[in-house]
Scaffold this active site. Structure first.
Site, mmCIF file in Angstrom:
data_model
loop_
_atom_site.group_PDB
_atom_site.id
_atom_site.type_symbol
_atom_site.label_atom_id
_atom_site.label_comp_id
_atom_site.label_asym_id
_atom_site.label_seq_id
_atom_site.Cartn_x
_atom_site.Cartn_y
_atom_site.Cartn_z
ATOM 1 N N LYS A 163 0.811 -1.216 0.000
ATOM 2 C CA LYS A 163 0.000 0.000 0.000
ATOM 3 C C LYS A 163 0.844 1.266 0.000
ATOM 4 O O LYS A 163 0.397 2.315 -0.474
ATOM 5 C CB LYS A 163 -0.963 -0.010 1.192
ATOM 6 C CG LYS A 163 -2.077 -1.031 1.056
ATOM 7 C CD LYS A 163 -3.056 -0.934 2.202
ATOM 8 C CE LYS A 163 -4.254 -1.848 1.980
ATOM 9 N NZ LYS A 163 -3.882 -3.252 1.919
ATOM 10 N N GLU A 247 -3.092 7.046 7.290
ATOM 11 C CA GLU A 247 -3.566 8.113 6.420
ATOM 12 C C GLU A 247 -4.841 8.719 6.985
ATOM 13 O O GLU A 247 -5.460 8.164 7.896
ATOM 14 C CB GLU A 247 -3.812 7.598 4.997
ATOM 15 C CG GLU A 247 -4.829 6.480 4.902
ATOM 16 C CD GLU A 247 -4.859 5.827 3.531
ATOM 17 O OE1 GLU A 247 -3.886 6.002 2.757
ATOM 18 O OE2 GLU A 247 -5.844 5.139 3.225
ATOM 19 N N ASN A 282 -15.201 -3.385 7.949
ATOM 20 C CA ASN A 282 -14.441 -3.103 6.726
ATOM 21 C C ASN A 282 -14.514 -4.227 5.697
ATOM 22 O O ASN A 282 -13.685 -4.288 4.780
ATOM 23 C CB ASN A 282 -12.968 -2.802 7.058
ATOM 24 C CG ASN A 282 -12.797 -1.547 7.878
ATOM 25 O OD1 ASN A 282 -13.334 -0.500 7.541
ATOM 26 N ND2 ASN A 282 -12.074 -1.655 8.989
ATOM 27 N N GLU A 322 -9.817 0.487 -6.089
ATOM 28 C CA GLU A 322 -10.815 0.909 -5.124
ATOM 29 C C GLU A 322 -10.629 2.376 -4.756
ATOM 30 O O GLU A 322 -9.504 2.847 -4.589
ATOM 31 C CB GLU A 322 -10.745 0.031 -3.870
ATOM 32 C CG GLU A 322 -10.975 -1.446 -4.158
ATOM 33 C CD GLU A 322 -11.100 -2.273 -2.895
ATOM 34 O OE1 GLU A 322 -10.733 -1.771 -1.810
ATOM 35 O OE2 GLU A 322 -11.564 -3.422 -2.989
ATOM 36 N N GLU A 335 -6.803 1.436 -2.852
ATOM 37 C CA GLU A 335 -5.858 0.357 -3.131
ATOM 38 C C GLU A 335 -6.232 -0.301 -4.447
ATOM 39 O O GLU A 335 -7.320 -0.079 -4.977
ATOM 40 C CB GLU A 335 -5.856 -0.692 -2.016
ATOM 41 C CG GLU A 335 -7.164 -1.436 -1.858
ATOM 42 C CD GLU A 335 -7.138 -2.436 -0.719
ATOM 43 O OE1 GLU A 335 -6.110 -2.525 -0.025
ATOM 44 O OE2 GLU A 335 -8.150 -3.133 -0.517
ATOM 45 N N ASN A 337 -6.502 -4.146 -6.115
ATOM 46 C CA ASN A 337 -6.486 -5.587 -5.894
ATOM 47 C C ASN A 337 -6.103 -6.269 -7.200
ATOM 48 O O ASN A 337 -6.808 -6.150 -8.206
ATOM 49 C CB ASN A 337 -7.848 -6.084 -5.414
ATOM 50 C CG ASN A 337 -8.172 -5.565 -4.031
ATOM 51 O OD1 ASN A 337 -7.360 -5.651 -3.119
ATOM 52 N ND2 ASN A 337 -9.359 -4.999 -3.864
ATOM 53 N N PHE A 395 -23.172 -7.634 13.981
ATOM 54 C CA PHE A 395 -23.518 -7.705 12.556
ATOM 55 C C PHE A 395 -22.991 -8.972 11.892
ATOM 56 O O PHE A 395 -22.972 -9.062 10.672
ATOM 57 C CB PHE A 395 -23.030 -6.469 11.791
ATOM 58 C CG PHE A 395 -23.658 -5.191 12.255
ATOM 59 C CD1 PHE A 395 -25.005 -4.948 12.055
ATOM 60 C CD2 PHE A 395 -22.904 -4.237 12.907
ATOM 61 C CE1 PHE A 395 -25.593 -3.768 12.488
ATOM 62 C CE2 PHE A 395 -23.476 -3.047 13.347
ATOM 63 C CZ PHE A 395 -24.833 -2.818 13.133
#
Length: 667
Positions: A163, A247, A282, A322, A335, A337, A395
């Site tokens: 990254k 970040e 996430n 993304e 990022e 993929n 969740f």
């Protein structure tokens, strides 16, 4: 939401109690419209590979095998010992065991996989997603053996997999990036210093990997220190690399990604976007294509930047760039993929392309067959990730067990189900708890969502907890229907956690009428045997029933009368007409209530008459951490609920624990 239902025959001669759960309760797809899910045209003169090994398991292995069969390519499956009877093993032409259940000893065991490649003489390897799909060492070893990796080269994997490096490359390619620290964070103290310089809130995330692992949001110094510890541990566990970056956290954004496709001849396309904002921890839960939020200009700008990044690293294969998009349509690179995404089916539905086929063609060296102007947006597609999880716990916490009954909703028009399980399959603690990807297509978004609602209602899953109730509530929620979503959707809509479906007054009456009619239908059937009365001399002509039904904390008087093939049910002084074929041997019952069709599921009925049905899917010191559980490679902190003293610890680091296991005792 769960509510107890009791209903009894007037006079107390008979009672029935049922539990109502207000929840909705191999790669396969089914389409009953003229629209094609993706191109099914395969040129037999276009030679690719004779034999291909899939270095993966489950639904994605099945998905790759499907396309290989259509292209005339023989397939080799690998599996762990516990996956010996898995669907992908049965589908492949050959299958070889590569080790025991733990992924480090099987699906991540490069030595064993390389040995299988040599033994079976496979010419190419498709890695799917996860596992070794973005492992540059695996791609390098394949290349050294003359075996084709169905994906980009090692340079692109290295550049985009890191990254920190990918962000620098994105900046140089003039791709919008999020403000942050362009380097490796050494320790917690440095993390706090950097976070203060950037300004809270910040995102702490692993330099390698993805999938939501190794990511934490920090709003202050304390959370930054804690986030650094957890993220580095998760990163090391999941990717073997504990490097972190920090970040600026874009508050309340959308997560929108661009599918790219590039060949070895310098050609690259963007295949429109996917909206992936509905997430928990996430990780994506519901995806759709296209996005309700993007206008043509923003879509084009995002697509062109995604292609610019792909060309900058000489990318060749299918990949995904993304972005985070704020409320003003400003977008920032997140990022890339370098693999096939879980949610790729929605792109296939609206473009007509088979992405697995395109990946194989590109890997063989063929140029792309399409130009950017050829890429359409035809209709709308929605994907729900069906997990073996309890949605009422954060969740979705993983559930394990055997699928005692399993029936996919393939009879619903325009439905595709990508799965790698079948009835009798085990959902294991060793692997991701995904059951399937459920995809629906429509000429517009409303049609696709309506079909998804119907498909979820008709999806039969028994033996494990699952998240269909949550999925159903999401897709019918007014905010989602209006397109008013962000990555904070779930915590904003359900601030106290997901509690299940809340019945409206009309739905409550429909439920009471349906439950009462089902009870009467069962009583009538129990009095007959092979179509004749069990006691011939008893000529019962009973046509009405007075029932007392308990729903939650309320008791309701319900009157049921037989009216031809229907039941007339009076609830709260209102009459409802309930019609069904009452096929009580089927797990699914289609019921029409005053013209409204509902699909209910009859989950179980025990000897005492208790019936479960599904309707509308329905301290140590306080706050101190007492232990940490790792479930599916996610670090889960256990917090003491009250002040107390640790009496005993019943587990040690590295132990495998299940739901209900006693871990720590307090006194």
């Amino acid at each position: 939401m769960a509510a107890a239902l009791r209903w009894g025959v007037a006079g107390g001669c008979r009672r029935l109690r049922a539990l109502l759960r207000c929840e909705i309760l191999c790669s396969r797809w089914c389409l009953k419209t003229s629209h094609k899910l993706y191109s099914s045209v395969y040129d037999s003169n276009e030679k690719t590979f004779e034999k291909l090994l899939i270095a993966n398991r489950g639904e994605i292995a099945c998905r790759v095998i499907k396309t290989c069969k259509k292209m005339g390519i023989k397939t080799v499956a690998i599996h762990s010992d516990v996956d010996a009877s898995a669907v992908h093993v049965k589908m492949a032409d050959e299958a070889v065991c590569v080790g025991p259940a733990p992924t480090s000893k099987s699906y991540l065991n490069m030595d064993a996989i390389m040995e299988v490649i040599k033994k079976t003489r496979a010419q190419a390897v498709h890695p799917g997603y996860g596992f070794l799909s973005e492992n540059k060492e695996f791609a390098r070893r394949l290349a050294s053996e003359g075996v084709t990796f169905i994906g980009p080269d090692t340079h692109a994997i290295q550049a985009m997999g890191d990254k920190i490096e990918s962000k620098l490359l994105a900046k140089n390619a003039k791709v919008n990036t999020i403000p942050g620290f362009d380097g490796v964070v050494k320790d917690a103290d440095e993390a706090v210093r950097i976070a203060r310089e950037i300004g809270y809130p910040v995102m702490i995330k692993a330099s390698a990997g993805g999938g939501g692992k190794g990511m934490r949001i920090a709003w202050d110094d304390e959370e930054t220190r804690e986030g650094f510890r957890f993220s580095s541990q998760e990163a090391a566990s999941s990717f073997g690399d504990d490097r972190l970056l920090i970040e600026k956290f874009i508050d309340n954004p959308r997560h929108i990604e661009i599918q790219v496709l590039a060949d070895k001849h310098g050609n690259a396309l963007w295949l429109n976007e996917r909206e992936c904002s509905i997430q928990r921890r996430n990780q994506k839960v519901v995806e759709e294509a296209p996005s309700t939020f993007l206008d043509p200009e923003t879509r084009r700008a995002m697509g062109e930047q995604a292609v610019a990044l792909a060309k900058a690293v000489k990318y060749s294969s299918a990949g995904t760039v993304e972005f985070l998009v704020d409320s003003s349509k400003n977008f920032y690179f997140l990022e890339m993929n370098t693999r096939l995404q879980v949610e790729h089916p929605v792109t296939e539905c609206i473009t007509g392309l088979d992405l697995v086929q395109e990946m194989i063609r590109v890997a063989k060296g063929y140029p792309l067959r399409h130009k950017q102007a050829d890429i359409p947006i035809n209709g709308w597609a929605v994907e729900c990730r069906v997990y073996a999880e309890d949605p009422y716990k954060s969740f979705g916490l993983p559930s394990i067990g055997k699928l005692s009954q399993y029936q996919e909703p393939l009879h619903v028009p325009s439905v595709r189900v990508d799965s790698g399980i079948q009835q009798g399959s085990d959902i294991s603690i060793y692997y991701d708890p995904m059951i399937s990807k459920l995809i629906t297509y429509g000429s517009n978004r409303a049609e696709a969502l309506k079909r998804m609602e119907e498909a979820l209602d008709n999806y039969v899953i028994r033996g494990v907890a699952h998240n269909i109730s949550l999925l159903r509530e999401v897709i019918i929620h007014p905010r989602f229907v209006q397109g008013d979503i962000s990555t904070k959707f779930l915590p904003e809509v359900y601030p106290d956690g997901f509690k299940g479906h809340k019945l409206t007054d009309l739905e409550r009456r429909e439920l009471l009428a349906t439950a009462a009619s089902l009870y009467v239908a069962e009583q009538r059937r129990s009095q007959r045997f092979l179509g004749t009365p069990r006691i011939p001399i008893a000529k019962s002509k009973r046509s009405s029933w007075e029932l007392s039904v308990r729903l939650g904390d309320g008791i309701y008087q319900v009157a049921v009368s037989k009216n031809g093939s229907s039941f007339s049910v009076e609830v709260d002084g209102m009459k409802l007409n309930v019609t069904s074929e009452w096929n009580l041997a089927s797990p699914l019952l289609s019921v029409t209530i005053d013209g409204t069709q509902r699909t209910i599921q009859r989950l179980s009925r025990n000897a005492s008459g208790e019936t479960s049905i599904q309707f509308l899917g329905t301290v140590v010191s306080e706050g101190q951490e007492i232990c940490v559980i790792e479930a599916m490679k996610m670090q889960n902190s256990m917090i003491a609920a009250k002040t107390g003293k640790v009496k005993a610890v019943h587990c040690k680091a590295g132990d495998t624990v299940g739901e209900g296991d006693l871990l720590v005792e307090l006194e």
